[in-house]
Design a protein around this motif. Structure first.
Motif, short mmCIF file in Angstrom:
data_model
loop_
_atom_site.label_atom_id
_atom_site.label_comp_id
_atom_site.label_asym_id
_atom_site.label_seq_id
_atom_site.Cartn_x
_atom_site.Cartn_y
_atom_site.Cartn_z
N THR A 17 -5.81 -7.26 2.74
CA THR A 17 -4.87 -8.36 3.04
C THR A 17 -3.96 -8.01 4.20
N SER A 18 -3.56 -6.74 4.30
CA SER A 18 -2.65 -6.33 5.37
C SER A 18 -3.28 -6.45 6.75
N PHE A 19 -4.61 -6.55 6.82
CA PHE A 19 -5.25 -6.79 8.12
C PHE A 19 -4.81 -8.12 8.68
N TYR A 20 -4.60 -9.11 7.81
CA TYR A 20 -4.17 -10.44 8.24
C TYR A 20 -2.65 -10.61 8.17
N VAL A 21 -2.01 -9.92 7.22
CA VAL A 21 -0.56 -10.02 7.05
C VAL A 21 0.00 -8.59 7.07
N PRO A 22 0.25 -8.04 8.25
CA PRO A 22 0.61 -6.62 8.37
C PRO A 22 1.84 -6.21 7.56
N GLU A 23 2.82 -7.11 7.40
CA GLU A 23 4.04 -6.73 6.69
C GLU A 23 3.82 -6.50 5.20
N LEU A 24 2.65 -6.88 4.69
CA LEU A 24 2.34 -6.61 3.29
C LEU A 24 1.72 -5.23 3.07
N ALA A 25 1.54 -4.46 4.14
CA ALA A 25 1.00 -3.10 4.00
C ALA A 25 1.92 -2.29 3.09
N GLY A 26 1.32 -1.54 2.18
CA GLY A 26 2.09 -0.75 1.23
C GLY A 26 2.44 -1.48 -0.04
N THR A 27 2.14 -2.76 -0.12
CA THR A 27 2.36 -3.52 -1.34
C THR A 27 1.05 -3.63 -2.12
N ALA A 28 1.15 -4.06 -3.37
CA ALA A 28 -0.05 -4.20 -4.20
C ALA A 28 -1.02 -5.20 -3.60
N PHE A 29 -0.50 -6.22 -2.94
CA PHE A 29 -1.37 -7.24 -2.37
C PHE A 29 -1.88 -6.85 -0.99
N GLY A 30 -1.04 -6.23 -0.20
CA GLY A 30 -1.46 -5.83 1.14
C GLY A 30 -2.56 -4.80 1.13
N ASP A 31 -2.54 -3.91 0.15
CA ASP A 31 -3.55 -2.85 0.07
C ASP A 31 -4.81 -3.30 -0.66
N ALA A 32 -4.79 -4.52 -1.20
CA ALA A 32 -5.97 -5.07 -1.89
C ALA A 32 -6.86 -5.80 -0.90
N ARG A 33 -8.12 -5.94 -1.27
CA ARG A 33 -9.06 -6.71 -0.46
C ARG A 33 -8.91 -8.21 -0.77
N ILE A 34 -9.40 -9.02 0.14
CA ILE A 34 -9.37 -10.46 -0.09
C ILE A 34 -10.11 -10.81 -1.38
N ASP A 35 -11.24 -10.17 -1.62
CA ASP A 35 -11.99 -10.41 -2.85
C ASP A 35 -11.18 -10.04 -4.09
N ASP A 36 -10.32 -9.03 -3.99
CA ASP A 36 -9.46 -8.69 -5.12
C ASP A 36 -8.49 -9.83 -5.44
N LEU A 37 -7.95 -10.45 -4.41
CA LEU A 37 -7.06 -11.59 -4.63
C LEU A 37 -7.82 -12.74 -5.28
N GLU A 81 9.44 -12.83 0.42
CA GLU A 81 10.29 -11.75 -0.08
C GLU A 81 9.79 -11.25 -1.44
N HIS A 82 9.36 -12.17 -2.26
CA HIS A 82 8.85 -11.82 -3.59
C HIS A 82 7.62 -10.93 -3.47
N LEU A 83 6.68 -11.27 -2.60
CA LEU A 83 5.46 -10.48 -2.44
C LEU A 83 5.76 -9.07 -1.95
N LEU A 84 6.80 -8.91 -1.15
CA LEU A 84 7.14 -7.60 -0.60
C LEU A 84 7.62 -6.62 -1.66
N THR A 85 8.02 -7.11 -2.85
CA THR A 85 8.50 -6.22 -3.91
C THR A 85 7.37 -5.72 -4.80
N ALA A 86 6.13 -6.16 -4.54
CA ALA A 86 5.00 -5.82 -5.42
C ALA A 86 4.47 -4.43 -5.09
#
Length: 284
Positions: A17-37, A81-86
């Motif tokens: 996910t962080s490939f498309y939304v770089p600021e989510l890197a290091g979060t549970a969603f940013g480090d997950a794959r699109i298929d995981d979402l 902001e909520h996603l960044l706390t994950a």
């Protein structure tokens, strides 16, 4: 919409996910794959809290609805902001946890890819092409961003039109709205690595896991190739190609461990089988 963009080559399901939304890197969603979402495959904790679905649902409502914030609330006030706390508490794809943040992170990915809002993308890809009679509406957060995991509002007739388009393999009349391959893949099988059988979030932990979950659709695994979109309070879009059946159900069921889960899927299937047998008898 995500499946359509992936079919067009604009979205890589295997990318993080962080490939498309770089600021989510290091979060549970940013480090997950699109298929995981798309398969509720993240293992997440918000702001250091142990994950509890009911508590996180209340926290999510507090993010998007100021009137639902508890006294002294000092948490996130926007979805981003909520996603960044994950934070991840397990490897992506290691289990099934139905969590709103997966859908919100995916929606942000689609906005980055297309450069348009969620509502504009829905209007362009689907709503303007299915013969909808009315506008549909999204709840917005403090940034004016649509809530993708809940709060969508449309008439029953227009939701039925969406379902009928899917029942007809993505076509409305002689016009192909969604690629046929995208529609048939809904029940085409859960990818390797994800649980084959799950249960609805409101189902008791002791109940049997009989459903599958693929690309945000619930799959009953019946003999008719059915699939379903499910809302928290009883809203359903049930599509059963084998029975030539589309059911839209609007409800307001109580969500509580003390209240049994209403067997809506079973009711829909019985209705479809009855109508199918009646139609067959009339034809004969």
């Amino acid at each position: 919409m995500a499946a359509v963009l992936a079919h067009q080559g604009l979205l890589d399901r295997a990318a993080r996910t962080s490939f498309y939304v770089p600021e989510l890197a290091g979060t549970a969603f940013g480090d997950a794959r699109i298929d995981d979402l798309l398969h509720m495959g993240t293992q997440v904790s918000y702001a250091g809290r142990p994950f509890d679905k009911s508590i996180e649902a209340q926290r999510y409502f507090a993010v998007i609805a100021p009137r639902l914030r508890p006294f002294g609330y000092s948490g996130p006030t926007t979805i981003r902001e909520h996603l960044l706390t994950a934070r991840a508490v397990g490897a992506p794809g290691s289990g099934f946890v139905h969590e709103n943040g997966n859908v919100e992170a995916l929606a942000e990915v689609l906005r980055r890819i297309t450069g348009v809002s969620t509502s504009a993308l829905l209007g362009e890809l689907l709503w303007s092409r299915i013969g909808a009679e009315e506008d549909a509406y999204y709840v917005l957060d403090g940034d004016g961003v649509e809530a993708a995991s809940g709060g969508f509002s449309a008439t029953a007739r227009d939701v039925a039109r969406l379902g009928e388009m899917l029942r007809c393999r993505g076509a409305v009349g002689d016009r192909q709205v969604v690629p046929e391959e995208v529609v048939t893949d809904i029940v085409g099988g859960v990818p390797d690595g994800y649980p084959r059988r799950v249960r609805l979030p409101a189902a008791p932990p002791t109940s049997s896991a009989t459903l599958s979950y693929h690309d945000l659709w619930w799959i009953p695994n019946d003999a008719h190739g059915s699939y379903m979109a499910s809302g928290i309070h009883g809203q359903r879009l049930f599509v059963s190609p084998g029975l030539d059946l589309v059911v839209v159900h609007f409800g307001s069921q109580v969500v509580s461990p003390a209240v049994p889960v209403v067997p809506l899927v079973q009711a829909f299937l019985r209705l479809g089988v009855h109508l199918d047998s009646t139609a067959g008898a009339a034809t004969r």
